[in-house]
Scaffold this motif. Structure first.
Motif, PDB file in Angstrom:
ATOM      1  N   ALA A  29       0.561  -1.075   0.138  1.00  0.00           N
ATOM      2  CA  ALA A  29       0.211  -0.306  -0.043  1.00  0.00           C
ATOM      3  C   ALA A  29       0.974   1.269   0.070  1.00  0.00           C
ATOM      4  O   ALA A  29       2.041   1.477   0.789  1.00  0.00           O
ATOM      5  N   ASN A  30       0.733   2.355  -0.546  1.00  0.00           N
ATOM      6  CA  ASN A  30       1.217   3.472  -0.775  1.00  0.00           C
ATOM      7  C   ASN A  30       1.014   4.237   0.862  1.00  0.00           C
ATOM      8  O   ASN A  30       2.102   4.417   0.617  1.00  0.00           O
ATOM      9  N   TYR A  31       0.518   3.797   1.427  1.00  0.00           N
ATOM     10  CA  TYR A  31       0.613   4.475   3.123  1.00  0.00           C
ATOM     11  C   TYR A  31       2.203   3.823   3.380  1.00  0.00           C
ATOM     12  O   TYR A  31       3.181   5.053   4.564  1.00  0.00           O
ATOM     13  N   ALA A  32       2.995   2.411   3.250  1.00  0.00           N
ATOM     14  CA  ALA A  32       4.233   2.234   4.012  1.00  0.00           C
ATOM     15  C   ALA A  32       5.185   2.844   2.890  1.00  0.00           C
ATOM     16  O   ALA A  32       6.359   2.169   2.551  1.00  0.00           O
ATOM     17  N   ASN A  33       4.644   2.612   1.938  1.00  0.00           N
ATOM     18  CA  ASN A  33       5.885   3.270   0.931  1.00  0.00           C
ATOM     19  C   ASN A  33       7.064   4.454   1.017  1.00  0.00           C
ATOM     20  O   ASN A  33       6.407   5.399   1.315  1.00  0.00           O
ATOM     21  N   MET A  34       8.070   4.125   0.455  1.00  0.00           N
ATOM     22  CA  MET A  34       9.195   4.951   1.438  1.00  0.00           C
ATOM     23  C   MET A  34       9.203   6.343   0.085  1.00  0.00           C
ATOM     24  O   MET A  34       9.458   7.177   0.379  1.00  0.00           O
ATOM     25  N   ASP A  35       8.677   6.365  -1.078  1.00  0.00           N
ATOM     26  CA  ASP A  35       9.346   7.524  -1.633  1.00  0.00           C
ATOM     27  C   ASP A  35       7.972   8.667  -1.160  1.00  0.00           C
ATOM     28  O   ASP A  35       7.824   9.021  -0.894  1.00  0.00           O
ATOM     29  N   ARG A  36       6.917   7.432  -0.346  1.00  0.00           N
ATOM     30  CA  ARG A  36       5.321   8.610  -0.420  1.00  0.00           C
ATOM     31  C   ARG A  36       5.694   9.020   0.558  1.00  0.00           C
ATOM     32  O   ARG A  36       5.444   9.563   0.977  1.00  0.00           O
ATOM     33  N   ILE A  37       6.626   8.425   1.968  1.00  0.00           N
ATOM     34  CA  ILE A  37       6.968   8.824   3.024  1.00  0.00           C
ATOM     35  C   ILE A  37       8.033  10.061   2.763  1.00  0.00           C
ATOM     36  O   ILE A  37       7.429  10.825   3.628  1.00  0.00           O
ATOM     37  N   LEU A  38       8.938   9.712   2.115  1.00  0.00           N
ATOM     38  CA  LEU A  38       9.956  11.312   2.104  1.00  0.00           C
ATOM     39  C   LEU A  38       8.668  12.208   1.678  1.00  0.00           C
ATOM     40  O   LEU A  38       9.908  13.054   1.382  1.00  0.00           O
ATOM     41  N   GLN A  39       8.325  12.431   0.639  1.00  0.00           N
ATOM     42  CA  GLN A  39       7.218  13.355  -0.579  1.00  0.00           C
ATOM     43  C   GLN A  39       6.627  13.988   1.172  1.00  0.00           C
ATOM     44  O   GLN A  39       7.086  14.720   1.147  1.00  0.00           O
ATOM     45  N   GLU A  40       5.945  12.747   1.794  1.00  0.00           N
ATOM     46  CA  GLU A  40       5.270  13.523   3.216  1.00  0.00           C
ATOM     47  C   GLU A  40       6.054  14.446   4.347  1.00  0.00           C
ATOM     48  O   GLU A  40       5.852  15.290   4.460  1.00  0.00           O
ATOM     49  N   LEU A  41       7.406  13.635   4.514  1.00  0.00           N
ATOM     50  CA  LEU A  41       8.687  14.338   5.588  1.00  0.00           C
ATOM     51  C   LEU A  41       8.704  16.084   4.223  1.00  0.00           C
ATOM     52  O   LEU A  41       8.839  16.519   5.527  1.00  0.00           O
ATOM     53  N   ASP A  42       8.801  15.692   3.747  1.00  0.00           N
ATOM     54  CA  ASP A  42       9.629  17.090   2.696  1.00  0.00           C
ATOM     55  C   ASP A  42       8.613  18.357   2.776  1.00  0.00           C
ATOM     56  O   ASP A  42       9.040  19.309   3.274  1.00  0.00           O
ATOM     57  N   TYR A  43       7.271  17.169   2.232  1.00  0.00           N
ATOM     58  CA  TYR A  43       5.755  18.774   2.779  1.00  0.00           C
ATOM     59  C   TYR A  43       5.879  19.084   3.784  1.00  0.00           C
ATOM     60  O   TYR A  43       5.727  20.219   4.343  1.00  0.00           O
ATOM     61  N   SER A  44       6.033  18.337   4.801  1.00  0.00           N
ATOM     62  CA  SER A  44       5.695  18.613   6.962  1.00  0.00           C
ATOM     63  C   SER A  44       6.598  19.728   7.228  1.00  0.00           C
ATOM     64  O   SER A  44       7.106  20.706   7.480  1.00  0.00           O
ATOM     65  N   GLU A  45       7.751  19.272   6.496  1.00  0.00           N
ATOM     66  CA  GLU A  45       8.891  20.145   7.018  1.00  0.00           C
ATOM     67  C   GLU A  45       9.132  21.859   6.469  1.00  0.00           C
ATOM     68  O   GLU A  45       9.005  23.023   6.611  1.00  0.00           O
ATOM     69  N   LYS A  46       8.353  21.702   4.740  1.00  0.00           N
ATOM     70  CA  LYS A  46       8.439  23.086   4.476  1.00  0.00           C
ATOM     71  C   LYS A  46       7.132  23.661   4.412  1.00  0.00           C
ATOM     72  O   LYS A  46       6.659  25.340   5.204  1.00  0.00           O
ATOM     73  N   ILE A  47       6.403  23.510   5.567  1.00  0.00           N
ATOM     74  CA  ILE A  47       5.116  23.746   6.349  1.00  0.00           C
ATOM     75  C   ILE A  47       5.946  24.496   8.042  1.00  0.00           C
ATOM     76  O   ILE A  47       4.919  25.513   7.862  1.00  0.00           O
ATOM     77  N   MET A  48       6.568  23.627   8.499  1.00  0.00           N
ATOM     78  CA  MET A  48       6.863  23.987   9.384  1.00  0.00           C
ATOM     79  C   MET A  48       7.781  25.197   9.335  1.00  0.00           C
ATOM     80  O   MET A  48       8.122  25.432   9.947  1.00  0.00           O
ATOM     81  N   LYS A  49       8.294  25.319   8.337  1.00  0.00           N
ATOM     82  CA  LYS A  49       9.701  26.468   7.788  1.00  0.00           C
ATOM     83  C   LYS A  49       8.834  27.766   7.991  1.00  0.00           C
ATOM     84  O   LYS A  49       8.917  28.417   8.798  1.00  0.00           O
ATOM     85  N   ARG A  50       7.736  27.295   7.329  1.00  0.00           N
ATOM     86  CA  ARG A  50       6.969  28.572   6.632  1.00  0.00           C
ATOM     87  C   ARG A  50       5.977  28.880   8.597  1.00  0.00           C
ATOM     88  O   ARG A  50       6.145  29.920   8.024  1.00  0.00           O
ATOM     89  N   ILE A  51       5.494  27.915   8.907  1.00  0.00           N
ATOM     90  CA  ILE A  51       4.833  28.386  10.444  1.00  0.00           C
ATOM     91  C   ILE A  51       5.978  28.979  11.511  1.00  0.00           C
ATOM     92  O   ILE A  51       6.077  30.190  12.051  1.00  0.00           O
TER      93      ILE A  51
END
Length: 270
Positions: free
Chosen positions: A221-243
């Motif tokens: 499942a995409n939920y545990a896919n490593m590429d998907r996880i990296l994408q989510e972490l990259d996105y969350s890092e951008k949001i946190m930096k923005r805040i």
């Protein structure tokens, strides 16, 4: 013996509610023969006690009291005894009995049970808040919260929220997902109330695989896919930096450790 003009004086260095309840329960056994129960709460001076004793002496009265401050308790007892007024100590014998079996000394703080009750209800309110505003269910909770937790799935946002709620903090947690724009409210409040959580990709991968296993789903499942996880972490890092909020790596941290870091930051400690 009490007659139709009898008065029970309730004297307390706190609210006096306990003594009044006991007195009313006892008086009820006499079919209304006690004409009045007068409660005098928050007694903190000897002069007040002296005035109460003087008034009680003018009637066919008894004094029922819950005084925990030793000096005031002793003064009341001595004055009542000198004036021939019957007095009943509601809490003293119980406090003495507890001291006897525990070998501990009481703290002698008036109204402590009410303070404990207030703490309890604050905690219940905070826990209910955490449940109501868990996992981004209602973004309106963001502006009401003491703490906002951000992070991708499986960074322990919910258990951390509940742990902090037990510290009487109102916590809302928001999942960060690339396909979903985060609530605009998180950009409208102070970044000092917001904390981002992150974790290593490998740890998230392992945790998510366990989650899929528990649900009876395939590891593919995409939920545990490593590429998907990296994408989510990259996105969350951008949001946190923005805040501009603090970011805590929870990879090797227990919930208690993460909570401790948040509490220290909130207190302005390093």
């Amino acid at each position: 013996m009490l007659d139709e003009k009898s008065i029970i004086y309730i004297v307390s260095d706190s609210i006096g509610e306990t003594a009044e309840q006991v007195a009313r329960a006892a008086a009820a056994q006499y079919g209304g023969i006690v004409s009045e129960i007068r409660r005098i709460p928050y007694v903190s001076e000897k002069q007040t006690i002296k005035e109460i004793i003087s008034e009680a002496k003018a009637h066919n009265s008894i004094i029922v009291y819950t005084m925990v401050i030793p000096e005031l308790k002793e003064y009341l007892e001595n004055e009542a005894k000198d004036q021939g007024i019957i007095y009943v100590d509601i809490m003293g014998p119980v406090i003495d009995a507890i001291s006897h079996i525990t070998k501990a000394k009481p703290i002698y703080t008036p109204g402590i049970i009410r303070q404990l009750d207030e703490e309890y209800f604050k905690k219940v309110e905070a826990i209910e808040f955490a449940v109501k505003y868990d996992d981004g269910k209602d973004p309106r909770g963001i502006k009401k919260a003491d703490v906002i937790i951000l992070g991708v799935s499986r960074t322990s946002k919910t258990p951390l929220s509940m742990y902090l709620a037990n510290k009487n903090l109102k916590v809302a947690n928001i999942p960060l997902v690339p396909e979903v724009e985060p609530p605009k409210e998180i950009f409208d409040i102070s970044s000092k109330k917001i904390f981002g959580l992150t974790s290593s990709p490998n740890k998230l991968n392992a945790i998510r695989q366990e989650r899929l296993k528990a649900l009876g789903l395939s590891f593919e499942a995409n939920y545990a896919n490593m590429d998907r996880i990296l994408q989510e972490l990259d996105y969350s890092e951008k949001i946190m930096k923005r805040i501009g909020c603090p970011v805590i790596d929870v990879t090797h941290k227990a919930i208690e450790e993460t909570a401790s870091i948040i509490l220290r930051i909130m207190k302005g400690e390093n």
